[in-house]
Scaffold this motif. Structure first.
Motif, PDB file in Angstrom:
ATOM      1  N   LEU A   1      -2.682  -7.943   1.441  1.00 15.16           N
ATOM      2  CA  LEU A   1      -1.738  -8.949   1.913  1.00 15.16           C
ATOM      3  C   LEU A   1      -2.392 -10.331   1.993  1.00 15.16           C
ATOM      4  O   LEU A   1      -1.791 -11.338   1.606  1.00 15.16           O
ATOM      5  CB  LEU A   1      -1.194  -8.550   3.290  1.00 15.16           C
ATOM      6  CG  LEU A   1      -0.304  -7.298   3.324  1.00 15.16           C
ATOM      7  CD1 LEU A   1       0.001  -6.904   4.758  1.00 15.16           C
ATOM      8  CD2 LEU A   1       0.995  -7.531   2.550  1.00 15.16           C
ATOM      9  N   THR A   2      -3.633 -10.365   2.477  1.00 18.09           N
ATOM     10  CA  THR A   2      -4.321 -11.647   2.647  1.00 18.09           C
ATOM     11  C   THR A   2      -4.660 -12.286   1.316  1.00 18.09           C
ATOM     12  O   THR A   2      -4.610 -13.509   1.166  1.00 18.09           O
ATOM     13  CB  THR A   2      -5.594 -11.463   3.491  1.00 18.09           C
ATOM     14  OG1 THR A   2      -5.228 -10.944   4.774  1.00 18.09           O
ATOM     15  CG2 THR A   2      -6.343 -12.775   3.674  1.00 18.09           C
ATOM     16  N   ASN A   3      -4.996 -11.472   0.327  1.00 22.84           N
ATOM     17  CA  ASN A   3      -5.381 -12.022  -0.973  1.00 22.84           C
ATOM     18  C   ASN A   3      -4.190 -12.334  -1.870  1.00 22.84           C
ATOM     19  O   ASN A   3      -4.219 -13.304  -2.623  1.00 22.84           O
ATOM     20  CB  ASN A   3      -6.321 -11.060  -1.696  1.00 22.84           C
ATOM     21  CG  ASN A   3      -7.753 -11.183  -1.211  1.00 22.84           C
ATOM     22  OD1 ASN A   3      -8.414 -12.172  -1.492  1.00 22.84           O
ATOM     23  ND2 ASN A   3      -8.223 -10.199  -0.477  1.00 22.84           N
ATOM     24  N   VAL A   4      -3.137 -11.521  -1.798  1.00 21.03           N
ATOM     25  CA  VAL A   4      -2.030 -11.653  -2.749  1.00 21.03           C
ATOM     26  C   VAL A   4      -0.857 -12.447  -2.189  1.00 21.03           C
ATOM     27  O   VAL A   4      -0.195 -13.183  -2.921  1.00 21.03           O
ATOM     28  CB  VAL A   4      -1.551 -10.256  -3.212  1.00 21.03           C
ATOM     29  CG1 VAL A   4      -0.353 -10.362  -4.138  1.00 21.03           C
ATOM     30  CG2 VAL A   4      -2.689  -9.519  -3.917  1.00 21.03           C
TER      31      VAL A   4
ATOM     32  N   GLY B   1     -10.185 -19.291   2.498  1.00 18.49           N
ATOM     33  CA  GLY B   1     -10.437 -18.024   1.822  1.00 18.49           C
ATOM     34  C   GLY B   1      -9.234 -17.110   1.771  1.00 18.49           C
ATOM     35  O   GLY B   1      -9.379 -15.902   1.576  1.00 18.49           O
ATOM     36  N   THR B   2      -8.035 -17.651   1.923  1.00 16.49           N
ATOM     37  CA  THR B   2      -6.822 -16.824   1.852  1.00 16.49           C
ATOM     38  C   THR B   2      -6.098 -17.075   0.526  1.00 16.49           C
ATOM     39  O   THR B   2      -6.230 -18.137  -0.079  1.00 16.49           O
ATOM     40  CB  THR B   2      -5.879 -17.134   3.012  1.00 16.49           C
ATOM     41  OG1 THR B   2      -5.522 -18.529   2.974  1.00 16.49           O
ATOM     42  CG2 THR B   2      -6.528 -16.829   4.349  1.00 16.49           C
ATOM     43  N   GLY B   3      -5.326 -16.082   0.107  1.00 11.05           N
ATOM     44  CA  GLY B   3      -4.548 -16.221  -1.114  1.00 11.05           C
ATOM     45  C   GLY B   3      -5.370 -16.318  -2.376  1.00 11.05           C
ATOM     46  O   GLY B   3      -4.917 -16.886  -3.376  1.00 11.05           O
ATOM     47  N   ALA B   4      -6.559 -15.719  -2.380  1.00  9.67           N
ATOM     48  CA  ALA B   4      -7.441 -15.839  -3.554  1.00  9.67           C
ATOM     49  C   ALA B   4      -6.798 -15.280  -4.815  1.00  9.67           C
ATOM     50  O   ALA B   4      -7.069 -15.757  -5.918  1.00  9.67           O
ATOM     51  CB  ALA B   4      -8.764 -15.129  -3.284  1.00  9.67           C
TER      52      ALA B   4
ATOM     53  N   GLN C   1       0.491  -2.397  13.359  1.00  8.82           N
ATOM     54  CA  GLN C   1       1.838  -2.886  13.622  1.00  8.82           C
ATOM     55  C   GLN C   1       2.003  -4.318  13.125  1.00  8.82           C
ATOM     56  O   GLN C   1       3.023  -4.667  12.518  1.00  8.82           O
ATOM     57  CB  GLN C   1       2.147  -2.809  15.123  1.00  8.82           C
ATOM     58  CG  GLN C   1       3.504  -3.343  15.520  1.00  8.82           C
ATOM     59  CD  GLN C   1       4.660  -2.626  14.843  1.00  8.82           C
ATOM     60  OE1 GLN C   1       4.558  -1.446  14.489  1.00  8.82           O
ATOM     61  NE2 GLN C   1       5.772  -3.327  14.650  1.00  8.82           N
ATOM     62  N   LEU C   2       0.997  -5.155  13.344  1.00  6.95           N
ATOM     63  CA  LEU C   2       1.048  -6.532  12.843  1.00  6.95           C
ATOM     64  C   LEU C   2       1.061  -6.561  11.316  1.00  6.95           C
ATOM     65  O   LEU C   2       1.779  -7.363  10.704  1.00  6.95           O
ATOM     66  CB  LEU C   2      -0.144  -7.324  13.382  1.00  6.95           C
ATOM     67  CG  LEU C   2      -0.093  -7.656  14.878  1.00  6.95           C
ATOM     68  CD1 LEU C   2      -1.466  -8.114  15.370  1.00  6.95           C
ATOM     69  CD2 LEU C   2       0.957  -8.730  15.160  1.00  6.95           C
ATOM     70  N   LEU C   3       0.285  -5.680  10.692  1.00  9.01           N
ATOM     71  CA  LEU C   3       0.272  -5.617   9.230  1.00  9.01           C
ATOM     72  C   LEU C   3       1.624  -5.146   8.688  1.00  9.01           C
ATOM     73  O   LEU C   3       2.103  -5.647   7.659  1.00  9.01           O
ATOM     74  CB  LEU C   3      -0.842  -4.679   8.749  1.00  9.01           C
ATOM     75  CG  LEU C   3      -2.274  -5.166   8.991  1.00  9.01           C
ATOM     76  CD1 LEU C   3      -3.281  -4.085   8.612  1.00  9.01           C
ATOM     77  CD2 LEU C   3      -2.555  -6.441   8.200  1.00  9.01           C
ATOM     78  N   ARG C   4       2.262  -4.196   9.387  1.00 14.28           N
ATOM     79  CA  ARG C   4       3.598  -3.754   8.977  1.00 14.28           C
ATOM     80  C   ARG C   4       4.595  -4.904   9.051  1.00 14.28           C
ATOM     81  O   ARG C   4       5.415  -5.107   8.144  1.00 14.28           O
ATOM     82  CB  ARG C   4       4.064  -2.586   9.848  1.00 14.28           C
ATOM     83  CG  ARG C   4       3.451  -1.243   9.481  1.00 14.28           C
ATOM     84  CD  ARG C   4       4.172  -0.092  10.161  1.00 14.28           C
ATOM     85  NE  ARG C   4       3.907  -0.073  11.590  1.00 14.28           N
ATOM     86  CZ  ARG C   4       2.885   0.570  12.161  1.00 14.28           C
ATOM     87  NH1 ARG C   4       2.025   1.241  11.408  1.00 14.28           N
ATOM     88  NH2 ARG C   4       2.717   0.552  13.465  1.00 14.28           N
ATOM     89  N   GLN C   5       4.520  -5.680  10.128  1.00 10.11           N
ATOM     90  CA  GLN C   5       5.432  -6.811  10.281  1.00 10.11           C
ATOM     91  C   GLN C   5       5.196  -7.857   9.195  1.00 10.11           C
ATOM     92  O   GLN C   5       6.150  -8.425   8.649  1.00 10.11           O
ATOM     93  CB  GLN C   5       5.248  -7.439  11.665  1.00 10.11           C
ATOM     94  CG  GLN C   5       5.712  -6.557  12.809  1.00 10.11           C
ATOM     95  CD  GLN C   5       5.406  -7.168  14.169  1.00 10.11           C
ATOM     96  OE1 GLN C   5       5.122  -8.360  14.283  1.00 10.11           O
ATOM     97  NE2 GLN C   5       5.450  -6.349  15.200  1.00 10.11           N
ATOM     98  N   ALA C   6       3.932  -8.103   8.875  1.00  6.99           N
ATOM     99  CA  ALA C   6       3.612  -9.071   7.811  1.00  6.99           C
ATOM    100  C   ALA C   6       4.153  -8.583   6.474  1.00  6.99           C
ATOM    101  O   ALA C   6       4.724  -9.364   5.688  1.00  6.99           O
ATOM    102  CB  ALA C   6       2.103  -9.281   7.735  1.00  6.99           C
TER     103      ALA C   6
ATOM    104  N   VAL D   1       0.833  -1.211   0.000  1.00  4.20           N
ATOM    105  CA  VAL D   1       0.000   0.000   0.000  1.00  4.20           C
ATOM    106  C   VAL D   1       0.860   1.250   0.000  1.00  4.20           C
ATOM    107  O   VAL D   1       1.999   1.240   0.482  1.00  4.20           O
ATOM    108  CB  VAL D   1      -0.948   0.035   1.228  1.00  4.20           C
ATOM    109  CG1 VAL D   1      -1.957  -1.093   1.163  1.00  4.20           C
ATOM    110  CG2 VAL D   1      -0.153  -0.018   2.539  1.00  4.20           C
ATOM    111  N   PRO D   2       0.338   2.353  -0.517  1.00  6.61           N
ATOM    112  CA  PRO D   2       1.083   3.617  -0.462  1.00  6.61           C
ATOM    113  C   PRO D   2       1.023   4.224   0.928  1.00  6.61           C
ATOM    114  O   PRO D   2       0.193   3.844   1.766  1.00  6.61           O
ATOM    115  CB  PRO D   2       0.347   4.489  -1.480  1.00  6.61           C
ATOM    116  CG  PRO D   2      -1.048   3.967  -1.480  1.00  6.61           C
ATOM    117  CD  PRO D   2      -0.941   2.485  -1.232  1.00  6.61           C
ATOM    118  N   GLU D   3       1.900   5.167   1.162  1.00  7.26           N
ATOM    119  CA  GLU D   3       1.908   5.872   2.442  1.00  7.26           C
ATOM    120  C   GLU D   3       0.548   6.529   2.675  1.00  7.26           C
ATOM    121  O   GLU D   3      -0.053   7.093   1.770  1.00  7.26           O
ATOM    122  CB  GLU D   3       3.013   6.934   2.449  1.00  7.26           C
ATOM    123  CG  GLU D   3       3.230   7.589   3.783  1.00  7.26           C
ATOM    124  CD  GLU D   3       4.452   8.490   3.813  1.00  7.26           C
ATOM    125  OE1 GLU D   3       4.760   9.040   4.883  1.00  7.26           O
ATOM    126  OE2 GLU D   3       5.096   8.645   2.756  1.00  7.26           O
ATOM    127  N   GLY D   4       0.074   6.418   3.913  1.00  3.30           N
ATOM    128  CA  GLY D   4      -1.232   6.977   4.255  1.00  3.30           C
ATOM    129  C   GLY D   4      -2.266   5.921   4.558  1.00  3.30           C
ATOM    130  O   GLY D   4      -3.265   6.204   5.227  1.00  3.30           O
TER     131      GLY D   4
END
Length: 534
Positions: free
Chosen positions: A440-443, A452-455, A484-489, A336-339
């Motif tokens: 992140l979950t889809n790609v 339903g992950t990685g569609a 924070q968890l999404l950043r780590q992922a 994702v872009p900044e913001g």
């Protein structure tokens, strides 16, 4: 009493006056209900709104169908067919639906239609980009009354409404037991949206007519014809000749020409769509990988992270956005872009490093490189075919053998990529929510149809640590902790080069004076974002 008689000359004058008044009235009615013709760059693969989550399909679907929530031009959700929602328990949501809504066939919209749509979403056969991920959190659905339903989630799911809000709502009465072909023919294409399906001619056009019973703001146009014109020059020529009123995907190189031309307006928006190169890193053998002499290989070098890193280092993202796109793009290093939530400042765009790339290839055991074929769409986003050529030239300069560059219309290309028919292929993901979780979950999450992950994980990249972090983020209600968890992922996935991020485009629309486009980060060219100037 004797009836009064009129002289023939007076009678003729009266008839002429009546005719003039009638024509003027007809003309006024026509002016109030005009025809709009759009030149669209990419056509849908189906009229079934649940067949594919790809942007070209959704741009067509949202004219006819609606969702529980709507999305504004900045990707913030608003009430749609649902007017309010609340959590009764951490895993129990109550949703209140909009009263007085009717489908195009006159039947009332109810909670039962929502249940039917959510249940059908993951089951559409042969979907190249299924809606499975949007309903993955649902454990059970209960209809409380015709305008109220409760959804039990498998675990606490803070973004449940954003997830299920991606699903278009169908009429059970019209769609139950119907196939995607029934939607294509119009038999099941019955929605609640501002326009009704009239006719779809694949490869040519989609015709819509106004829904005069629409619950929301009355649509501005009586009829809409969407012509599918994949060639950029032909689409621009159609606008300038007057055969269409509006076009999308204006090539950045043509924007100056339009800005200086009277009678036309240009609209633009930074996009949250990530353009990326996917690499087949899952299979031991990949169909379009060869050795440096062009012979088939028994191993797949793309499985080696050093090779993937080397490929990412071969790309000059700055020149791509500045020259190929005439500045209409922002180099990318993540989903994702900044913001947006989950953005990580620790993931800048990979720097161009030709010698470093060659060194990594040698360390991985490929000092003389290997062969690849690059695949891409040629009508999905501006300059996608040209991008494929540019990437191929950069990889060749770094020592890879380019066996070919193949580009195809998107509605063909998307299906083939979903069947893992390519080795190195350009794709994009349009982030449509306020953070990186869906992308992140889809790609990048491990492909798991049941979960339903990685569609959209067409390269079948898999990293257990990415999956673990995303699973934790999915149940976290605290926004800061979730981000924070999404950043780590993201850091885990992109340091492992699950995909090769390239850039976020700036997108352009052009319209004749009198037509207004609400430029949006979703890049949608649908009647939701188009209106007549007041």
């Amino acid at each position: 009493m004797k009836a009064a008689s009129l002289k023939p000359s007076l009678l003729r004058s009266g008839l002429r006056a009546l005719l003039i008044v009638t024509l003027l009235a007809a003309g006024a009615g026509a002016a109030a209900r005009p025809l709009l013709t759009i030149g669209h760059s990419s056509e849908p693969s189906s009229m079934d709104p649940l067949f594919s989550r790809t942007g070209n399909n959704q741009a067509a679907a949202e004219n006819i169908f609606e969702r529980l929530v709507s999305t504004d031009e900045n990707m913030q959700i608003r009430p749609g067919l649902a007017v309010s929602w609340q959590t009764l328990e951490p895993t129990l949501w109550e949703i209140h639906l909009r009263p007085g809504v009717r489908f195009h066939d006159g039947s009332p919209f109810t909670a039962d239609d929502v249940v039917f749509s959510l249940q059908r979403a993951p089951k559409v056969p042969n979907s190249p980009a299924p809606f499975t991920g949007a309903v993955r959190s649902i454990a059970a659905i209960e209809v409380v009354d015709p305008l109220t339903l409760r959804i039990r989630s498998k675990q606490p799911t803070p973004d449940l409404m954003e997830q299920i809000g991606l699903v278009y709502i169908l009429s059970r009465r019209a769609a139950e037991g119907r196939s995607s072909e029934d939607f294509n023919a119009g038999r099941a294409a019955i929605g609640t949206g501002p326009y009704k399906y009239k006719r779809w001619q694949p490869g040519d056009s989609l015709e819509l007519e106004r829904n005069d019973q629409y619950w929301g703001k009355r649509p501005d146009f009586d009829r809409v014809v969407i012509r599918y014109i994949s060639n950029d020059a032909a689409r621009l020529a159609a606008l300038l000749s007057g055969s269409v009123d509006l076009i999308d995907s204006v090539p950045p190189t043509d924007t100056r020409k339009l800005q200086s031309r009277p009678g036309y307006a240009l609209y633009q928006s930074a996009s949250a769509r990530l353009i990326y190169l996917a690499l087949d890193s899952a299979r031991d053998k990949s169909p379009y990988v060869t050795d440096a002499q062009g012979k088939p290989m028994d191993v797949n070098p793309l499985k080696d992270v050093r090779v993937r890193r080397a490929i990412s280092m071969m790309f000059m993202r700055g020149p791509i956005t500045e020259r190929l796109l005439s500045g209409a793009g922002v180099p990318a290093g993540q989903m994702v872009p900044e913001g947006l939530g989950g953005y990580s400042p620790a993931l800048p765009p990979t720097a161009y490093d030709l010698e470093g790339a060659r060194k990594l290839l040698a360390e991985a055991g490929y000092p003389k490189g290997f062969g690849l074929t690059v695949h891409s769409s040629n009508d999905r986003f501006a300059s996608d075919g040209d991008l494929a050529q540019a990437l191929a030239q950069m990889m060749a300069r770094a020592g890879l053998r380019i066996n070919g560059v193949v580009t195809q219309p998107y509605n063909v290309y998307a299906g083939a990529s979903s069947k893992q028919q390519y080795s190195a292929f350009i794709f994009s993901y349009g982030n449509s929510t306020s953070d990186s979780s869906n992308g992140l979950t889809n790609v990048l999450a491990t492909y798991d149809k049941a979960a339903g992950t990685g569609a959209f994980n067409r390269a079948r990249y898999s990293n257990p640590e990415v999956d673990r972090l995303l699973a934790r983020a999915a149940t976290e209600f605290d926004t800061d902790a979730r981000n924070q968890l999404l950043r780590q992922a993201a850091e885990t996935a992109f340091n492992d080069v699950g995909i090769v991020p390239l850039y976020f485009p700036v997108v352009f629309w052009a319209a004749r004076d009198g037509i207004v486009v609400r430029a949006n980060k979703l890049e949608r060219t649908s009647m939701v974002y188009i209106q007549e100037a007041k």
